[in-house]
Design a protein around this motif. Structure first.
Motif, PDB file in Angstrom:
ATOM      1  N   ALA A 103       0.753  -1.293   0.149  1.00 18.57           N
ATOM      2  CA  ALA A 103      -0.053   0.372  -0.091  1.00 18.57           C
ATOM      3  C   ALA A 103       0.468   1.248   0.220  1.00 18.57           C
ATOM      4  O   ALA A 103       0.438   2.073  -1.010  1.00 18.57           O
ATOM      5  CB  ALA A 103      -0.873   0.156   1.017  1.00 18.57           C
ATOM      6  N   VAL A 104       2.100   1.273   0.884  1.00 13.02           N
ATOM      7  CA  VAL A 104       3.155   2.640   0.627  1.00 13.02           C
ATOM      8  C   VAL A 104       3.439   2.513  -0.518  1.00 13.02           C
ATOM      9  O   VAL A 104       3.455   3.911  -0.938  1.00 13.02           O
ATOM     10  CB  VAL A 104       3.786   1.869   1.534  1.00 13.02           C
ATOM     11  CG1 VAL A 104       4.991   3.723   1.496  1.00 13.02           C
ATOM     12  CG2 VAL A 104       3.430   2.502   3.074  1.00 13.02           C
ATOM     13  N   GLU A 114      -3.679  -0.403  -5.020  1.00 11.55           N
ATOM     14  CA  GLU A 114      -3.118  -1.361  -5.164  1.00 11.55           C
ATOM     15  C   GLU A 114      -2.764  -2.722  -6.183  1.00 11.55           C
ATOM     16  O   GLU A 114      -1.732  -2.879  -5.834  1.00 11.55           O
ATOM     17  CB  GLU A 114      -2.230  -1.578  -3.458  1.00 11.55           C
ATOM     18  CG  GLU A 114      -3.392  -2.418  -2.827  1.00 11.55           C
ATOM     19  CD  GLU A 114      -3.024  -2.292  -1.303  1.00 11.55           C
ATOM     20  OE1 GLU A 114      -2.396  -3.911  -0.743  1.00 11.55           O
ATOM     21  OE2 GLU A 114      -3.249  -1.125  -0.664  1.00 11.55           O
ATOM     22  N   ARG A 115      -3.684  -2.566  -6.314  1.00  7.85           N
ATOM     23  CA  ARG A 115      -3.729  -4.203  -7.504  1.00  7.85           C
ATOM     24  C   ARG A 115      -2.486  -4.483  -8.010  1.00  7.85           C
ATOM     25  O   ARG A 115      -1.665  -5.073  -8.347  1.00  7.85           O
ATOM     26  CB  ARG A 115      -4.881  -3.845  -8.013  1.00  7.85           C
ATOM     27  CG  ARG A 115      -6.172  -4.748  -6.839  1.00  7.85           C
ATOM     28  CD  ARG A 115      -7.480  -4.852  -7.406  1.00  7.85           C
ATOM     29  NE  ARG A 115      -7.905  -3.737  -7.489  1.00  7.85           N
ATOM     30  CZ  ARG A 115      -9.168  -3.570  -8.800  1.00  7.85           C
ATOM     31  NH1 ARG A 115      -9.931  -4.480  -9.190  1.00  7.85           N
ATOM     32  NH2 ARG A 115      -9.661  -2.390  -9.406  1.00  7.85           N
ATOM     33  N   ILE A 116      -2.724  -3.105  -9.169  1.00  8.93           N
ATOM     34  CA  ILE A 116      -1.175  -3.187 -10.207  1.00  8.93           C
ATOM     35  C   ILE A 116      -0.035  -3.228  -9.781  1.00  8.93           C
ATOM     36  O   ILE A 116       1.080  -3.844  -9.552  1.00  8.93           O
ATOM     37  CB  ILE A 116      -1.460  -1.746 -11.042  1.00  8.93           C
ATOM     38  CG1 ILE A 116      -0.480  -2.315 -12.377  1.00  8.93           C
ATOM     39  CG2 ILE A 116      -1.195  -0.449 -10.567  1.00  8.93           C
ATOM     40  CD1 ILE A 116      -0.738  -1.448 -13.362  1.00  8.93           C
ATOM     41  N   THR A 117       0.011  -2.792  -8.130  1.00  4.66           N
ATOM     42  CA  THR A 117       1.345  -2.331  -7.494  1.00  4.66           C
ATOM     43  C   THR A 117       1.595  -3.492  -7.220  1.00  4.66           C
ATOM     44  O   THR A 117       2.912  -4.515  -6.925  1.00  4.66           O
ATOM     45  CB  THR A 117       1.007  -1.167  -6.601  1.00  4.66           C
ATOM     46  OG1 THR A 117       1.201   0.112  -6.269  1.00  4.66           O
ATOM     47  CG2 THR A 117       2.846  -1.393  -5.596  1.00  4.66           C
ATOM     48  N   ARG A 118       0.992  -5.068  -6.461  1.00  2.00           N
ATOM     49  CA  ARG A 118       0.417  -6.488  -5.941  1.00  2.00           C
ATOM     50  C   ARG A 118       1.085  -6.939  -6.859  1.00  2.00           C
ATOM     51  O   ARG A 118       1.765  -7.916  -6.789  1.00  2.00           O
ATOM     52  CB  ARG A 118      -0.637  -6.010  -5.128  1.00  2.00           C
ATOM     53  CG  ARG A 118      -0.983  -7.847  -4.967  1.00  2.00           C
ATOM     54  CD  ARG A 118      -1.356  -8.329  -3.449  1.00  2.00           C
ATOM     55  NE  ARG A 118      -2.017  -6.834  -2.686  1.00  2.00           N
ATOM     56  CZ  ARG A 118      -1.492  -7.377  -1.334  1.00  2.00           C
ATOM     57  NH1 ARG A 118      -0.993  -7.166  -1.388  1.00  2.00           N
ATOM     58  NH2 ARG A 118      -1.767  -5.973  -1.078  1.00  2.00           N
ATOM     59  N   ARG A 119       0.693  -7.048  -8.003  1.00  2.00           N
ATOM     60  CA  ARG A 119       0.950  -7.394  -9.251  1.00  2.00           C
ATOM     61  C   ARG A 119       1.858  -7.829 -10.097  1.00  2.00           C
ATOM     62  O   ARG A 119       3.263  -8.320 -10.474  1.00  2.00           O
ATOM     63  CB  ARG A 119       0.033  -7.262 -10.426  1.00  2.00           C
ATOM     64  CG  ARG A 119       0.261  -8.231 -11.737  1.00  2.00           C
ATOM     65  CD  ARG A 119      -1.272  -8.355 -12.516  1.00  2.00           C
ATOM     66  NE  ARG A 119      -1.914  -7.106 -12.627  1.00  2.00           N
ATOM     67  CZ  ARG A 119      -2.667  -6.191 -13.202  1.00  2.00           C
ATOM     68  NH1 ARG A 119      -2.370  -6.222 -14.630  1.00  2.00           N
ATOM     69  NH2 ARG A 119      -3.211  -5.235 -13.215  1.00  2.00           N
ATOM     70  N   HIS A 120       2.936  -6.585  -9.589  1.00  2.00           N
ATOM     71  CA  HIS A 120       4.262  -6.292 -10.642  1.00  2.00           C
ATOM     72  C   HIS A 120       5.212  -6.159  -8.832  1.00  2.00           C
ATOM     73  O   HIS A 120       6.698  -6.624  -9.519  1.00  2.00           O
ATOM     74  CB  HIS A 120       4.202  -4.633 -10.887  1.00  2.00           C
ATOM     75  CG  HIS A 120       4.178  -4.546 -12.277  1.00  2.00           C
ATOM     76  ND1 HIS A 120       3.835  -5.109 -13.359  1.00  2.00           N
ATOM     77  CD2 HIS A 120       2.590  -4.395 -12.337  1.00  2.00           C
ATOM     78  CE1 HIS A 120       3.385  -4.827 -14.132  1.00  2.00           C
ATOM     79  NE2 HIS A 120       2.415  -4.474 -13.460  1.00  2.00           N
ATOM     80  N   TYR A 121       4.841  -6.213  -8.267  1.00  2.00           N
ATOM     81  CA  TYR A 121       6.043  -6.376  -7.262  1.00  2.00           C
ATOM     82  C   TYR A 121       5.503  -7.120  -5.264  1.00  2.00           C
ATOM     83  O   TYR A 121       6.818  -6.937  -5.072  1.00  2.00           O
ATOM     84  CB  TYR A 121       5.898  -4.792  -6.786  1.00  2.00           C
ATOM     85  CG  TYR A 121       6.500  -3.748  -7.690  1.00  2.00           C
ATOM     86  CD1 TYR A 121       7.463  -4.152  -8.245  1.00  2.00           C
ATOM     87  CD2 TYR A 121       5.491  -2.893  -8.009  1.00  2.00           C
ATOM     88  CE1 TYR A 121       7.870  -2.921  -9.663  1.00  2.00           C
ATOM     89  CE2 TYR A 121       5.725  -2.371  -9.539  1.00  2.00           C
ATOM     90  CZ  TYR A 121       7.232  -2.324  -9.696  1.00  2.00           C
ATOM     91  OH  TYR A 121       7.792  -0.901 -10.863  1.00  2.00           O
ATOM     92  N   ALA A 122       4.548  -7.889  -5.511  1.00  2.84           N
ATOM     93  CA  ALA A 122       4.588  -7.878  -3.774  1.00  2.84           C
ATOM     94  C   ALA A 122       5.339  -9.931  -4.166  1.00  2.84           C
ATOM     95  O   ALA A 122       5.838 -10.077  -2.834  1.00  2.84           O
ATOM     96  CB  ALA A 122       2.723  -9.271  -4.519  1.00  2.84           C
ATOM     97  N   HIS A 123       5.682 -10.431  -5.679  1.00  2.00           N
ATOM     98  CA  HIS A 123       6.325 -11.565  -5.590  1.00  2.00           C
ATOM     99  C   HIS A 123       7.706 -11.440  -4.826  1.00  2.00           C
ATOM    100  O   HIS A 123       9.238 -12.389  -4.287  1.00  2.00           O
ATOM    101  CB  HIS A 123       6.785 -12.067  -6.518  1.00  2.00           C
ATOM    102  CG  HIS A 123       7.384 -10.704  -7.860  1.00  2.00           C
ATOM    103  ND1 HIS A 123       6.746 -10.191  -8.400  1.00  2.00           N
ATOM    104  CD2 HIS A 123       8.425 -11.216  -8.161  1.00  2.00           C
ATOM    105  CE1 HIS A 123       7.857  -9.670  -8.981  1.00  2.00           C
ATOM    106  NE2 HIS A 123       9.154 -10.109  -9.150  1.00  2.00           N
ATOM    107  N   LEU A 124       8.815  -9.486  -5.171  1.00  2.00           N
ATOM    108  CA  LEU A 124       9.586  -9.728  -4.148  1.00  2.00           C
ATOM    109  C   LEU A 124       9.755  -9.093  -3.023  1.00  2.00           C
ATOM    110  O   LEU A 124      10.797  -9.624  -2.221  1.00  2.00           O
ATOM    111  CB  LEU A 124      10.064  -8.078  -5.080  1.00  2.00           C
ATOM    112  CG  LEU A 124      10.360  -8.442  -6.373  1.00  2.00           C
ATOM    113  CD1 LEU A 124      10.242  -6.494  -6.587  1.00  2.00           C
ATOM    114  CD2 LEU A 124      11.557  -8.825  -6.658  1.00  2.00           C
TER     115      LEU A 124
END
Length: 153
Positions: A103-104, A114-124
């Motif tokens: 979220a930050v 935050e959905r697009i952010t989660r899709r691109h960066y959550a795996h990191l």
């Protein structure tokens, strides 16, 4: 392209205000301590409406003035396929790998949700959920602390 003026930099809050963005909504970009010091130096002796970054003739840079210096820097570093947008991905990736909540990161990137952010960066940040749960719940008192340790073979 927004020209950063001295008035756009809030050194107390450590942030830069961008009144005109791609989304049409103004937003603040928060700085690291080094970023605050960088902008503090560039704001010295500037009037509020002065543009911070100008060419050797004191004129504002145009939208394409960064292209050649960026290409030269990429070549000098021995990199290929790097551009300004990859810097944005690096910024977000480093935040994710440091355990910063999605979220930050979404807010820092100016994403509407935050959905697009989660899709691109959550795996990191695979340990983010685990670490948040452990920090949030703490010890439950199921086991008493003791000095028992496994023997090393």
């Amino acid at each position: 392209m927004h020209k950063i003026r001295a008035i756009d930099v809030d050194l107390t809050a450590g942030a830069i205000h961008f009144p005109d963005t791609k989304s049409g909504k103004p937003r603040w970009v928060h700085l690291t301590d080094e970023g605050i010091e960088f902008f503090r130096r560039h704001c010295l002796a500037k009037k509020p409406d002065d543009v911070l970054f100008t060419n050797e003739n004191g004129r504002q840079y145009g939208a394409s003035h960064q292209v050649r210096p960026m290409k030269e820097a990429i070549t000098a570093a021995g990199l290929e396929g790097v551009g300004f947008h990859i810097l944005r991905h690096t910024y977000a990736s480093r935040l994710a790998m440091a355990g910063v909540p999605i979220a930050v990161i979404a807010e820092a990137l100016g994403h509407a949700d935050e959905r697009i952010t989660r899709r691109h960066y959550a795996h990191l940040s695979p340990s983010y959920v685990r670490d948040a749960i452990r920090a949030g719940l703490g010890r439950m008192g199921i086991f008493e602390s003791d000095n028992v340790a496994p023997l090393v073979a």
